[in-house]
Design a protein around this motif. Structure first.
Motif, mmCIF file in Angstrom:
data_model
loop_
_atom_site.group_PDB
_atom_site.id
_atom_site.type_symbol
_atom_site.label_atom_id
_atom_site.label_comp_id
_atom_site.label_asym_id
_atom_site.label_seq_id
_atom_site.Cartn_x
_atom_site.Cartn_y
_atom_site.Cartn_z
ATOM 1 N N ARG A 171 0.861 -1.253 0.074
ATOM 2 C CA ARG A 171 0.053 0.177 0.165
ATOM 3 C C ARG A 171 0.885 1.232 0.000
ATOM 4 O O ARG A 171 1.560 1.425 1.046
ATOM 5 N N SER A 224 1.203 5.708 -1.057
ATOM 6 C CA SER A 224 0.429 6.786 -1.352
ATOM 7 C C SER A 224 1.674 7.962 -1.921
ATOM 8 O O SER A 224 1.118 8.689 -2.863
ATOM 9 N N THR A 226 -1.540 -1.560 -4.148
ATOM 10 C CA THR A 226 -2.636 -0.941 -4.077
ATOM 11 C C THR A 226 -2.065 0.656 -3.491
ATOM 12 O O THR A 226 -1.214 0.786 -2.870
ATOM 13 N N SER A 270 -3.000 4.077 -2.057
ATOM 14 C CA SER A 270 -3.988 4.405 -0.812
ATOM 15 C C SER A 270 -3.493 5.615 -0.125
ATOM 16 O O SER A 270 -2.422 6.228 -0.426
ATOM 17 N N ASP A 271 -4.154 6.141 0.646
ATOM 18 C CA ASP A 271 -3.792 7.314 1.551
ATOM 19 C C ASP A 271 -3.150 6.911 2.746
ATOM 20 O O ASP A 271 -3.357 5.695 3.163
ATOM 21 N N ASN A 314 3.077 4.600 3.522
ATOM 22 C CA ASN A 314 3.319 3.323 2.729
ATOM 23 C C ASN A 314 3.422 2.274 3.848
ATOM 24 O O ASN A 314 4.089 2.432 4.834
#
Length: 131
Positions: free
Chosen positions: A9, A11, A51, A53-54, A57
């Motif tokens: 994940r 951002s 992914t 995402s906000d 990381n």
């Protein structure tokens, strides 16, 4: 057989600093995909998920954050006499200690810690499987 899902994940790019092991999101993706490829070659069911995402990381393995997995582990490094390369001269390296990392940047995680987290997640998934 247990399944390993590794989700990255992200951002934002990690800060530009020479102290981080993987300096970009792309480098981290390649690293994680390489780990998944190694597992697939060893007949371990594994999947890489990317992914956007906000937030900060993170790497999530089977639904658990790597930091959460590592909190319960005690990592021990092999002593030189326990290593499998006995009798061979040792190389002198000038680099950061293996377990030294900036925990606020997942891109800086050492390989030994990432592989320990994956091993722990695999063992947990294997123990929880339905037969």
């Amino acid at each position: 057989m247990a399944m390993i899902n590794i989700e990255y994940r992200h951002s934002a790019e990690p800060p530009e600093a020479s102290i981080i092991r993987r300096k970009t999101i792309g480098e981290m993706k390649n690293y994680l995909m390489g780990l998944v490829a190694e597992m697939l070659l060893a007949d371990i069911s594994a999947q890489y998920i990317d992914t956007a995402s906000d937030g900060r990381n993170a790497v999530v393995i089977n639904g658990k954050d790597v930091h959460e997995i590592l909190d319960g582990l005690q990592i021990k490094m092999l002593d030189s006499e326990d290593a499998c390369d006995t009798g061979k001269p040792s190389l002198v390296k000038f680099e950061r200690p293996v377990l030294d990392w900036k925990k606020e940047f997942i891109e800086d995680i050492p390989d030994v810690l990432m592989k320990n987290a994956i091993s722990k997640a695999y063992a947990d998934a294997y123990n929880n499987r339905i037969m």
